[in-house]
Design a protein around this motif. Sequence first.
Motif, PDB file in Angstrom:
ATOM      1  N   UNK A 132       0.824  -1.219   0.000  1.00  0.00           N
ATOM      2  CA  UNK A 132       0.000   0.000   0.000  1.00  0.00           C
ATOM      3  C   UNK A 132       0.852   1.260   0.000  1.00  0.00           C
ATOM      4  N   UNK A 133       1.952   1.252   0.741  1.00  0.00           N
ATOM      5  CA  UNK A 133       2.791   2.442   0.790  1.00  0.00           C
ATOM      6  C   UNK A 133       3.533   2.629  -0.538  1.00  0.00           C
ATOM      7  N   UNK A 134       3.910   1.539  -1.201  1.00  0.00           N
ATOM      8  CA  UNK A 134       4.547   1.670  -2.523  1.00  0.00           C
ATOM      9  C   UNK A 134       3.546   2.179  -3.555  1.00  0.00           C
ATOM     10  N   UNK A 135       2.302   1.714  -3.476  1.00  0.00           N
ATOM     11  CA  UNK A 135       1.269   2.199  -4.388  1.00  0.00           C
ATOM     12  C   UNK A 135       1.074   3.703  -4.207  1.00  0.00           C
ATOM     13  N   UNK A 136       1.005   4.147  -2.965  1.00  0.00           N
ATOM     14  CA  UNK A 136       0.839   5.583  -2.696  1.00  0.00           C
ATOM     15  C   UNK A 136       2.046   6.372  -3.194  1.00  0.00           C
ATOM     16  N   UNK A 137       3.227   5.834  -3.008  1.00  0.00           N
ATOM     17  CA  UNK A 137       4.454   6.488  -3.474  1.00  0.00           C
ATOM     18  C   UNK A 137       4.424   6.646  -4.991  1.00  0.00           C
ATOM     19  N   UNK A 138       4.076   5.574  -5.686  1.00  0.00           N
ATOM     20  CA  UNK A 138       4.013   5.611  -7.154  1.00  0.00           C
ATOM     21  C   UNK A 138       2.935   6.596  -7.603  1.00  0.00           C
ATOM     22  N   UNK A 139       1.767   6.537  -6.966  1.00  0.00           N
ATOM     23  CA  UNK A 139       0.676   7.454  -7.323  1.00  0.00           C
ATOM     24  C   UNK A 139       1.094   8.902  -7.105  1.00  0.00           C
ATOM     25  N   UNK A 140       1.848   9.170  -6.047  1.00  0.00           N
ATOM     26  CA  UNK A 140       2.260  10.549  -5.765  1.00  0.00           C
ATOM     27  C   UNK A 140       3.222  11.076  -6.827  1.00  0.00           C
ATOM     28  N   UNK A 141       3.961  10.178  -7.474  1.00  0.00           N
ATOM     29  CA  UNK A 141       4.919  10.598  -8.500  1.00  0.00           C
ATOM     30  C   UNK A 141       4.334  10.579  -9.906  1.00  0.00           C
ATOM     31  N   UNK A 142       3.206   9.892 -10.082  1.00  0.00           N
ATOM     32  CA  UNK A 142       2.541   9.822 -11.392  1.00  0.00           C
ATOM     33  C   UNK A 142       1.052  10.117 -11.227  1.00  0.00           C
ATOM     34  N   UNK A 143       0.700  11.283 -10.709  1.00  0.00           N
ATOM     35  CA  UNK A 143      -0.712  11.549 -10.424  1.00  0.00           C
ATOM     36  C   UNK A 143      -1.566  11.626 -11.684  1.00  0.00           C
TER      37      UNK A 143
END
Length: 176
Positions: free
Chosen positions: A18-29
């Motif tokens: 979940x934290x990796x998904x959020x990290x990726x989403x934050x960099x590719x919104x």
Amino acid sequence: MKEHDVEEFIREITRHQSVMTAFIRSLLPGYCDPRDVLQEVNITLWKKKEQYEPGSNFKAWAFKVAKYHVLNERRKLKRSHVIVFDDDLLEAFSAEGENLLSNEMLDDRMVALRRCLEGLSERHRSLLKLRYSKDVSIEQYAESQNRKAGTLRATLRQIRIKLKDCVMGRLREVTP
């Protein structure tokens, strides 16, 4: 890698999804489904599991791998003429994201977001679901609803502001 180490690796990779998904989403919104990138990250992590040293900081290692996948995705987006963040800005977000996205903080934010979403009207929740899915563009939706795309964008902006204020308020309640 010993069987015990493989089990520990699997626990670590599972714990950080979940934290990796959020990290990726934050960099590719808004540009792609972060789960697609996450899947590629997971494959790379598994292939490189021998390089991971049990007991070291798995999250930092996994975020570094994720950052390279994000950079690769950004290159693809640039070739398709999609506007993306400047590389220096990505680097700053990346470093900040690694520090901010602890599992506990992410869990608190997700709970707050869910509660705030429940407080929205069904119409607003539907509009948000539409915006963050890849199936229908705002223009297509606006046409199907006999509305103007600009009006829908303004409504989305107001919804996001309302959600942000709600989430921040709930987080202040939870954080001492």
